[in-house]
Design a protein around this motif. Structure first.
Motif, PDB file in Angstrom:
ATOM      1  N   UNK A   9     -10.465   5.202   1.304  1.00 49.61           N
ATOM      2  CA  UNK A   9     -10.378   4.142   0.318  1.00 49.61           C
ATOM      3  C   UNK A   9      -9.749   2.834   0.933  1.00 49.61           C
ATOM      4  N   UNK A  10      -9.278   1.973  -0.147  1.00 51.07           N
ATOM      5  CA  UNK A  10      -9.023   0.543   0.249  1.00 51.07           C
ATOM      6  C   UNK A  10      -8.118   0.328   1.424  1.00 51.07           C
ATOM      7  N   UNK A  11      -6.869   1.093   1.394  1.00 54.40           N
ATOM      8  CA  UNK A  11      -5.738   0.763   2.358  1.00 54.40           C
ATOM      9  C   UNK A  11      -6.184   1.647   3.705  1.00 54.40           C
ATOM     10  N   UNK A  12      -6.851   2.790   3.595  1.00 54.59           N
ATOM     11  CA  UNK A  12      -7.493   3.602   4.636  1.00 54.59           C
ATOM     12  C   UNK A  12      -8.201   2.515   5.527  1.00 54.59           C
ATOM     13  N   UNK A  13      -9.263   1.808   4.945  1.00 53.58           N
ATOM     14  CA  UNK A  13     -10.433   1.008   5.552  1.00 53.58           C
ATOM     15  C   UNK A  13      -9.896  -0.379   5.929  1.00 53.58           C
ATOM     16  N   UNK A 134       6.904  -7.066  -6.051  1.00 55.96           N
ATOM     17  CA  UNK A 134       5.844  -6.574  -6.347  1.00 55.96           C
ATOM     18  C   UNK A 134       6.286  -4.799  -6.074  1.00 55.96           C
ATOM     19  N   UNK A 135       6.036  -3.992  -7.283  1.00 55.16           N
ATOM     20  CA  UNK A 135       6.347  -2.696  -7.145  1.00 55.16           C
ATOM     21  C   UNK A 135       5.095  -1.825  -7.284  1.00 55.16           C
ATOM     22  N   UNK A 136       4.776  -1.093  -6.278  1.00 55.78           N
ATOM     23  CA  UNK A 136       3.475  -0.215  -6.125  1.00 55.78           C
ATOM     24  C   UNK A 136       4.080   1.142  -6.113  1.00 55.78           C
ATOM     25  N   UNK A 137       3.624   1.883  -7.192  1.00 57.82           N
ATOM     26  CA  UNK A 137       4.028   3.370  -7.573  1.00 57.82           C
ATOM     27  C   UNK A 137       2.807   3.891  -7.509  1.00 57.82           C
ATOM     28  N   UNK A 138       2.727   4.747  -6.298  1.00 53.44           N
ATOM     29  CA  UNK A 138       1.225   5.726  -5.600  1.00 53.44           C
ATOM     30  C   UNK A 138       1.815   6.893  -6.478  1.00 53.44           C
ATOM     31  N   UNK A 139       0.573   7.381  -7.474  1.00 53.83           N
ATOM     32  CA  UNK A 139       0.850   8.686  -8.251  1.00 53.83           C
ATOM     33  C   UNK A 139      -0.727   9.356  -7.927  1.00 53.83           C
ATOM     34  N   UNK A 140      -1.336   9.510  -9.237  1.00 55.60           N
ATOM     35  CA  UNK A 140      -2.600  10.225  -8.796  1.00 55.60           C
ATOM     36  C   UNK A 140      -2.590  11.409  -8.336  1.00 55.60           C
ATOM     37  N   UNK A 141      -3.586  11.766  -7.145  1.00 54.89           N
ATOM     38  CA  UNK A 141      -3.487  12.943  -6.785  1.00 54.89           C
ATOM     39  C   UNK A 141      -2.424  13.459  -5.904  1.00 54.89           C
ATOM     40  N   UNK A 211      -5.432  -5.407  -8.847  1.00 52.88           N
ATOM     41  CA  UNK A 211      -3.735  -4.905  -8.629  1.00 52.88           C
ATOM     42  C   UNK A 211      -3.575  -5.177  -7.123  1.00 52.88           C
ATOM     43  N   UNK A 212      -4.095  -5.198  -6.175  1.00 53.52           N
ATOM     44  CA  UNK A 212      -3.815  -5.603  -4.609  1.00 53.52           C
ATOM     45  C   UNK A 212      -3.446  -6.823  -4.450  1.00 53.52           C
ATOM     46  N   UNK A 213      -4.186  -7.704  -5.021  1.00 51.73           N
ATOM     47  CA  UNK A 213      -4.155  -9.161  -4.806  1.00 51.73           C
ATOM     48  C   UNK A 213      -2.664  -9.609  -5.404  1.00 51.73           C
ATOM     49  N   UNK A 214      -2.504  -9.258  -6.723  1.00 54.64           N
ATOM     50  CA  UNK A 214      -1.249  -9.473  -7.545  1.00 54.64           C
ATOM     51  C   UNK A 214      -0.085  -9.087  -6.520  1.00 54.64           C
ATOM     52  N   UNK A 215      -0.116  -7.768  -6.224  1.00 56.65           N
ATOM     53  CA  UNK A 215       1.311  -7.158  -5.287  1.00 56.65           C
ATOM     54  C   UNK A 215       1.307  -8.487  -3.886  1.00 56.65           C
ATOM     55  N   UNK A 216       0.132  -8.410  -3.313  1.00 59.03           N
ATOM     56  CA  UNK A 216       0.096  -9.266  -2.068  1.00 59.03           C
ATOM     57  C   UNK A 216       0.762 -10.677  -2.416  1.00 59.03           C
ATOM     58  N   UNK A 232      -0.429  -3.781   0.977  1.00 63.32           N
ATOM     59  CA  UNK A 232       0.313  -5.101  -0.051  1.00 63.32           C
ATOM     60  C   UNK A 232       1.780  -5.814   0.374  1.00 63.32           C
ATOM     61  N   UNK A 233       2.332  -4.844   1.053  1.00 59.61           N
ATOM     62  CA  UNK A 233       3.737  -5.252   1.613  1.00 59.61           C
ATOM     63  C   UNK A 233       3.420  -6.096   2.755  1.00 59.61           C
ATOM     64  N   UNK A 234       2.762  -5.487   3.698  1.00 60.95           N
ATOM     65  CA  UNK A 234       2.229  -6.256   4.903  1.00 60.95           C
ATOM     66  C   UNK A 234       1.941  -7.586   4.825  1.00 60.95           C
ATOM     67  N   UNK A 235       0.995  -7.726   3.666  1.00 65.33           N
ATOM     68  CA  UNK A 235       0.281  -9.421   3.465  1.00 65.33           C
ATOM     69  C   UNK A 235       1.620 -10.071   2.720  1.00 65.33           C
ATOM     70  N   UNK A 236       2.021  -9.448   1.916  1.00 64.00           N
ATOM     71  CA  UNK A 236       3.120 -10.173   0.990  1.00 64.00           C
ATOM     72  C   UNK A 236       4.259 -10.741   2.020  1.00 64.00           C
ATOM     73  N   UNK A 237       4.613 -10.396   2.893  1.00 74.25           N
ATOM     74  CA  UNK A 237       5.801 -10.494   3.789  1.00 74.25           C
ATOM     75  C   UNK A 237       7.030 -10.361   3.036  1.00 74.25           C
ATOM     76  N   UNK A 238       8.048 -11.189   3.335  1.00 73.21           N
ATOM     77  CA  UNK A 238       9.296 -10.932   2.607  1.00 73.21           C
ATOM     78  C   UNK A 238       9.930  -9.512   2.738  1.00 73.21           C
ATOM     79  N   UNK A 239      11.029  -9.099   2.120  1.00 76.88           N
ATOM     80  CA  UNK A 239      11.624  -7.995   2.178  1.00 76.88           C
ATOM     81  C   UNK A 239      10.835  -6.865   1.649  1.00 76.88           C
TER      82      UNK A 239
END
Length: 282
Positions: A9-13, A134-141, A211-216, A232-239
């Protein structure tokens, strides 16, 4: 003519695209992507690699090349004019040396950037001198896959509280923008009583672009696990604060994953509570 088989999916591609881009550049080859990857990523980004049609691709005598999950010496000199890569490259070690070019490839279309900024600006109207986290909480599967298959954990309530406390202590007007594919869990487990937490998005994994754009577009990032949060973290930069040591030492996940090859050295790790894994899982 080099390409890569799109999978995941998104991050993998995004990882596959960035790795193909970097390896082709390093080996002085022309990279192409398949229409499925082009259609998927171009919805968000101004990617520049040309698209290879299926008709032409079917006529090419491809040499298949299985990529490692992180950069190795052998990748610096890959022989072959028609290489088709495969695998799940998930490491900054492939492309971080050309970070500016990679982030340029993943620059957002104006409308998407405008919508993300507008969302953040509307929140900021209620505050002053805002710092967005930005706070990304991976859950789902991963709720089931991580403990049962990989002998690992995902971000829990305690980890998120520690990470948020770090930014609250550092920034007077920190605002936390929470994005997740388990937003109900987030609303239940993340304390929003201070008025500095906003839950965004609907967690629709089929359409993650907003969602991704908001985090970035945030200033800093708290991530849990997964490639979506990484990018998302890589594109946002910062800490960036990440969940470190989230698997047991005998986890099969560590055969395809290295902490030091996934998380950047300057990012800040908070160790996971692995005690739930020491209880026998039925």
């Amino acid at each position: 003519m080099w390409t890569i088989s799109p999978i995941g999916r998104f991050g993998n591609q995004m990882g596959q695209y960035a790795t193909l881009f970097a390896l082709a550049r390093l080996n002085r080859k022309q990279a192409y992507i398949f229409p499925t990857m082009a259609n998927y990523l171009s919805q968000n980004f101004k990617i520049t690699l040309p698209t290879l049609t299926q008709e032409i691709a079917a006529k090419i005598p491809w040499k298949k090349y299985q990529l490692s999950d992180w950069m190795q010496e052998k990748h610096k000199k890959i022989s072959g004019d028609y290489i088709k890569f495969s695998g799940y490259p998930v490491s900054w070690t492939f492309y971080h040396h050309i970070r500016e070019e990679i982030t340029r490839e993943f620059s957002f279309h104006e409308l998407i950037a405008k919508e993300a900024n507008l969302y953040l600006w509307n929140i900021a109207a209620q505050h002053q001198n805002v710092t967005y986290i930005g706070v990304h909480v991976r859950r789902g599967d991963y709720v089931h896959v991580m403990p049962h298959v990989w002998k690992g954990v995902i971000g829990d309530k305690s980890y998120l509280e520690q990470a948020m406390s770090y930014f609250r202590n550092k920034h007077k007007n920190a605002l936390f923008i929470v994005v997740s594919n388990g937003i109900k869990w987030c609303r239940k487990n993340i304390d929003a009583s201070k008025g500095d937490v906003y839950f965004s998005g609907d967690g629709n994994e089929a359409k993650p672009q907003r969602d991704f754009a908001i985090l970035a577009h945030c200033n800093h990032t708290i991530m849990t696990v997964g490639t979506f949060g990484f990018w998302a973290a890589y594109l946002a930069g910062g800490e960036v604060i990440y969940l470190s040591n989230f698997t047991l030492q005998n986890s099969p996940f560590l055969k395809v994953f290295k902490y030091e090859a996934f998380f950047l050295p300057e990012w800040i790790g908070i160790a996971a509570d692995l005690s739930p894994l020491l209880v026998k899982i039925p």
